[in-house]
Design a protein around this motif. Structure first.
Motif, short mmCIF file in Angstrom:
data_model
loop_
_atom_site.label_atom_id
_atom_site.label_comp_id
_atom_site.label_asym_id
_atom_site.label_seq_id
_atom_site.Cartn_x
_atom_site.Cartn_y
_atom_site.Cartn_z
N GLY A 187 13.83 6.67 -41.16
CA GLY A 187 14.88 7.68 -41.37
C GLY A 187 14.63 8.91 -40.51
O GLY A 187 13.91 8.84 -39.51
N GLU A 188 15.23 10.02 -40.94
CA GLU A 188 15.18 11.23 -40.10
C GLU A 188 13.87 11.98 -40.32
O GLU A 188 13.79 12.89 -41.14
N ILE A 189 12.87 11.64 -39.54
CA ILE A 189 11.54 12.23 -39.73
C ILE A 189 11.35 13.50 -38.90
O ILE A 189 10.34 14.18 -39.01
N GLY A 190 12.30 13.81 -38.03
CA GLY A 190 12.22 15.05 -37.26
C GLY A 190 11.53 14.87 -35.92
O GLY A 190 10.73 13.94 -35.72
N LEU A 191 11.86 15.81 -35.02
CA LEU A 191 11.38 15.72 -33.63
C LEU A 191 9.85 15.69 -33.53
O LEU A 191 9.28 14.86 -32.82
N LYS A 192 9.19 16.59 -34.25
CA LYS A 192 7.72 16.67 -34.15
C LYS A 192 7.07 15.36 -34.55
O LYS A 192 6.14 14.89 -33.90
N ASN A 193 7.57 14.78 -35.64
CA ASN A 193 6.96 13.53 -36.11
C ASN A 193 7.28 12.37 -35.17
O ASN A 193 6.45 11.48 -34.97
#
Ligand code: SAH
Length: 433
Positions: A230-236
């Protein structure tokens, strides 16, 4: 059993290597290994995932040599196209003829095709898609393994059986050791060269733990890892890329922002698309697509979905039917018919074009027991085998009565391989040409 054919390196230019497979040459990127011309490697999705010893490679190749050409012949025979236009509209014949000659399809033409209810026209449409698949991608069929590492989810998507809406489901999260063991069994025992790791959103396994597992899979096993958390974000996304993940499986679910808002409890389509685009920019291979048959969706939405998957530069398309789960708000929606799914796959091949891999989803296999065979003969060239430990597999209930939920992995593999052989497909992924 092996799901990729090793190739011999013909030339190396920085990180790009040229690999020879029985005279066919393919490019692959090498991020990870020390390689020299003459070495043997396995490639997946256009990446080198394993270096193989000469002895092992030659053994595998000697088993494959005859079969490789036999399968190609069967495939060629099954995908030949005779565009006899008896019983079909002149306009349909002209469009199919044009596609068979490599021309692209306008949206108006795509809509015209998807609206056809004429059996003969549909049959020719599916055959044209199979013809193009063979012409562009020959007979290779990716067989990826999927490990569902957790069914925990904080989202309230109204279509999904593992969403937080479902209060009756027992929840699990595999430990990092369990994930690695499942991956090890899939790669070392069963021969998979590409694995998808999937879960609900915010599943309780930390990004550091996921990074640890992915790094071990890359270093100790040698497999292409796709993530689908899912949407884990750019950094991850960046973190996991550094650890060795190279693919992102994330469907946008629908290209219609209003439907998205309705079924994804107020979340915005734009955010999900941003996530997919960010992953592409980082370097991930993108697998994406939508749900077919969700409430409010029109045929035009489906066509828009396919164009969107193409515009997101997807390496792999994943379009599957929506199947209602009793513990969700959409419990009483009827699924689409098999032929609508087949038309979608064919149109995905027409619009997605030369390189794209098109997956037969487990949801489609649940809808129709012949989905794999029919789908592979309608433009698709990729299947997934569930290698989640069985005690967890039955709890990953996106929808009820999921195909293969109770089947042993070895049986699933044997069935898949014999189906592929019967239609002349080699269970390989030779990488992007
Ligand atoms: N959390 C990850 C994985 C979600 S589950 C992510 O957000 O990408 C994987 C996919 O299963 C979803 O993207 C959705 O398209 C599909 N799915 C969920 N519920 C379904 C249902 N009832 N019928 C068919 N497919 C479903």
């Amino acid at each position: 059993m092996c799901y990729a054919i090793p190739g011999k390196i013909k030339s190396i230019s920085d990180t790009v290597i040229l690999v020879d497979y029985f005279g066919e040459e393919k490019k692959a990127y090498n991020d990870f290994y020390d390689l020299a011309v003459g070495d043997y490697v396995f490639a997946q999705g256009g990446y080198v995932v394993q270096k193989v010893s000469k002895k092992e490679a030659e053994e595998i190749l000697s088993v494959w040599k005859e079969t490789f050409f036999e399968l190609q012949e069967v495939d060629l025979r099954l995908s030949s196209l005779d565009l006899k236009s008896a019983g079909i509209e002149r306009k349909t014949a002209l469009i199919l003829d044009k596609i068979a000659q490599n021309s692209s399809l306008s949206k108006e033409e795509a809509l015209y095709l998807i609206n056809s209810e004429n059996e003969r026209e549909i049959e020719l449409m599916l055959k044209t898609a199979n013809f193009l698949r063979q012409k562009y991608l020959k007979n290779s069929c990716c067989v990826h393994g999927i490990i569902e590492i957790s069914n925990r989810c904080q989202n309230m998507c109204s279509y999904c059986g593992i969403s937080a809406n479902n209060k009756t489901l027992s929840r699990y999260t595999m430990t990092k050791e369990e994930i690695f063991e499942a991956a090890k069994e899939a790669v070392n025992r069963h021969g998979f060269k590409a694995l998808m790791l999937q879960s609900g959103e915010n599943h309780g396994c930390s990004v550091d733990d996921l990074g640890y597992v992915i790094e071990r899979i890359k270093n100790e096993l040698g497999a292409l890892v796709f993530i689908s958390f899912g949407e884990i974000g750019l950094k991850n996304l960046e973190k996991l890329y550094k650890k060795g993940a190279r693919g992102l499986l994330m469907r946008f679910e629908t290209s219609n922002p209003e439907i998205y808002r309705n079924i994804c409890s107020g979340n915005e389509l734009e955010d999900r698309l941003e996530h997919i685009k960010n992953a592409y920019e980082i370097g991930y291979l993108i697998a994406t697509g939508s749900l077919i048959g969700i409430p409010g969706q029109t045929k035009e939405d489906i066509i828009n979905d396919i164009y969107l998957a193409r515009d997101l530069k997807a390496e792999m398309f994943s379009f599957g039917p929506f199947l209602a789960h009793p513990e969700t708000p959409l419990f009483d929606i009827r699924p689409v018919m098999e032929k609508e799914m087949l038309k979608t796959l064919a149109l995905a091949r027409f619009i997605g074009g030369k390189e794209v891999k098109i997956l037969i989803t487990t949801a489609f296999e649940t809808l129709s027991k012949d989905a794999r065979k029919k789908g592979l003969l309608s433009g698709a060239n990729s299947v997934m085998i569930n290698v989640t430990p069985r005690q967890y597999r039955k709890l990953y209930t996106l929808y009820p009565k999921r195909a293969h939920d109770q089947e042993d992995i070895v049986n699933q593999i044997n069935d898949t391989v014999s189906l592929l052989r019967s239609i002349g497909r080699a269970p390989t992924d030779l990488g992007a040409s």
